[in-house]
Scaffold this motif. Structure first.
Motif, PDB file in Angstrom:
ATOM      1  N   PRO A   1      20.429  -3.725  18.605  1.00 43.95           N
ATOM      2  CA  PRO A   1      20.077  -4.954  17.091  1.00 43.95           C
ATOM      3  C   PRO A   1      21.508  -4.519  16.073  1.00 43.95           C
ATOM      4  O   PRO A   1      21.753  -3.252  15.912  1.00 43.95           O
ATOM      5  CB  PRO A   1      18.555  -4.428  16.606  1.00 43.95           C
ATOM      6  CG  PRO A   1      18.365  -3.498  17.443  1.00 43.95           C
ATOM      7  CD  PRO A   1      19.187  -3.140  18.699  1.00 43.95           C
TER       8      PRO A   1
ATOM      9  N   ALA B   1      22.924  -4.844  11.804  1.00 46.47           N
ATOM     10  CA  ALA B   1      22.253  -5.637  10.940  1.00 46.47           C
ATOM     11  C   ALA B   1      22.592  -7.313  10.603  1.00 46.47           C
ATOM     12  O   ALA B   1      23.960  -7.222  11.214  1.00 46.47           O
ATOM     13  CB  ALA B   1      22.962  -4.534   9.350  1.00 46.47           C
TER      14      ALA B   1
ATOM     15  N   PRO C   1      14.536  -0.173  14.944  1.00 47.96           N
ATOM     16  CA  PRO C   1      14.406  -0.489  16.533  1.00 47.96           C
ATOM     17  C   PRO C   1      14.969   0.220  17.517  1.00 47.96           C
ATOM     18  O   PRO C   1      15.708   1.464  17.411  1.00 47.96           O
ATOM     19  CB  PRO C   1      15.921  -1.753  15.651  1.00 47.96           C
ATOM     20  CG  PRO C   1      16.126  -2.111  14.354  1.00 47.96           C
ATOM     21  CD  PRO C   1      15.690  -0.920  13.769  1.00 47.96           C
TER      22      PRO C   1
ATOM     23  N   LEU D   1      19.275   2.740  10.973  1.00 51.37           N
ATOM     24  CA  LEU D   1      19.123   1.509  10.487  1.00 51.37           C
ATOM     25  C   LEU D   1      17.727   0.898  10.877  1.00 51.37           C
ATOM     26  O   LEU D   1      16.845   1.327  11.117  1.00 51.37           O
ATOM     27  CB  LEU D   1      19.742   0.202  12.189  1.00 51.37           C
ATOM     28  CG  LEU D   1      19.602  -0.963  12.135  1.00 51.37           C
ATOM     29  CD1 LEU D   1      20.555  -1.709  11.435  1.00 51.37           C
ATOM     30  CD2 LEU D   1      20.310  -1.420  13.530  1.00 51.37           C
ATOM     31  N   TRP D   2      17.397   0.229   9.834  1.00 48.87           N
ATOM     32  CA  TRP D   2      16.114  -0.419   9.605  1.00 48.87           C
ATOM     33  C   TRP D   2      15.445  -1.660   9.757  1.00 48.87           C
ATOM     34  O   TRP D   2      16.292  -2.896   9.755  1.00 48.87           O
ATOM     35  CB  TRP D   2      15.344  -0.393   8.521  1.00 48.87           C
ATOM     36  CG  TRP D   2      15.188   1.733   8.403  1.00 48.87           C
ATOM     37  CD1 TRP D   2      16.484   2.930   8.256  1.00 48.87           C
ATOM     38  CD2 TRP D   2      13.833   2.717   8.440  1.00 48.87           C
ATOM     39  NE1 TRP D   2      15.133   3.811   8.246  1.00 48.87           N
ATOM     40  CE2 TRP D   2      13.827   3.855   8.834  1.00 48.87           C
ATOM     41  CE3 TRP D   2      12.683   1.934   8.431  1.00 48.87           C
ATOM     42  CZ2 TRP D   2      13.106   4.365   8.866  1.00 48.87           C
ATOM     43  CZ3 TRP D   2      11.408   2.941   8.633  1.00 48.87           C
ATOM     44  CH2 TRP D   2      11.550   4.132   9.337  1.00 48.87           C
ATOM     45  N   LYS D   3      14.205  -2.241   9.946  1.00 48.13           N
ATOM     46  CA  LYS D   3      13.925  -3.156  10.152  1.00 48.13           C
ATOM     47  C   LYS D   3      12.742  -3.679   9.460  1.00 48.13           C
ATOM     48  O   LYS D   3      11.977  -2.506   9.367  1.00 48.13           O
ATOM     49  CB  LYS D   3      13.256  -4.143  11.443  1.00 48.13           C
ATOM     50  CG  LYS D   3      13.113  -5.270  11.569  1.00 48.13           C
ATOM     51  CD  LYS D   3      13.765  -5.507  13.100  1.00 48.13           C
ATOM     52  CE  LYS D   3      12.151  -5.530  13.836  1.00 48.13           C
ATOM     53  NZ  LYS D   3      12.206  -6.301  15.502  1.00 48.13           N
TER      54      LYS D   3
ATOM     55  N   THR E   1      10.064  -6.304   8.659  1.00 50.34           N
ATOM     56  CA  THR E   1       9.437  -7.400   9.100  1.00 50.34           C
ATOM     57  C   THR E   1       7.999  -7.658   7.625  1.00 50.34           C
ATOM     58  O   THR E   1       7.098  -7.045   7.558  1.00 50.34           O
ATOM     59  CB  THR E   1       8.546  -7.423  10.561  1.00 50.34           C
ATOM     60  OG1 THR E   1       9.855  -6.737  11.363  1.00 50.34           O
ATOM     61  CG2 THR E   1       8.100  -8.347  11.097  1.00 50.34           C
TER      62      THR E   1
ATOM     63  N   THR F   1      17.177  -6.943   8.872  1.00 49.02           N
ATOM     64  CA  THR F   1      17.877  -5.443   9.777  1.00 49.02           C
ATOM     65  C   THR F   1      18.841  -5.073   8.328  1.00 49.02           C
ATOM     66  O   THR F   1      19.600  -6.102   8.638  1.00 49.02           O
ATOM     67  CB  THR F   1      18.189  -5.590  11.172  1.00 49.02           C
ATOM     68  OG1 THR F   1      16.750  -6.276  11.746  1.00 49.02           O
ATOM     69  CG2 THR F   1      18.422  -4.734  11.916  1.00 49.02           C
TER      70      THR F   1
END
Ligand SMILES: [Cu+2]
Length: 139
Positions: A26, A28, A84, A118-120, A122, A134
């Motif tokens: 994934p 961003a 992710p 990298l963070w998501k 939700t 993301t």
């Protein structure tokens, strides 16, 4: 049985390395350092804003979720923060609805030992509606 097991490990290892070096996985889809991010989910149009900017690790962040048009009934929404492909434990921010129909809450994004950023985020709107944003967190 044993043979196929031994064979599968190097293959998995190779795939993991290949995925990493080719920059797959994934990417961003949101730049919270410059602006807010908007996504649609069902009938909802959701905007996430994170302050202060730039968005960095290990600092208290203010999360602001707002809706264009239709707004949910709930007094509290939960924003789930994850990485992710990685288990970072449960990182959840409770967002409280305010008079202006924005949902706000504060939380911290930890620095990952892997060096990845990298963070998501939700938004758990309902069992089926979970819009996700993301983004890369800065140092
Ligand atoms: Cu991580």
């Amino acid at each position: 049985m044993k043979r196929s097991f031994v064979f599968s490990i190097p293959i998995m290892f190779f795939l993991a390395i290949a995925a990493c070096s080719m920059g797959k996985g994934p990417a961003a889809d949101c730049d919270p350092h410059a602006d807010s991010c908007t996504k649609s989910a069902g009938e909802y149009v959701v905007t996430l804003d994170i302050m202060p900017k730039p968005v960095v690790h290990m600092k208290e962040l203010a999360f602001d979720v707002s809706f264009e048009g239709k707004s949910p009934e709930a007094d509290i929404l939960v924003l789930d923060l994850s990485m992710p492909g990685m288990d970072m434990g449960k990182n959840r921010v409770e967002l409280e609805k305010s008079m202006d129909s924005h949902y706000r809450g504060t939380g911290i994004i930890v620095r990952c030992a892997s060096g990845k950023t990298l963070w998501k985020a939700t938004l758990l709107l309902s069992d089926t509606l979970k819009p996700a944003f993301t983004f890369n967190v800065r140092e």
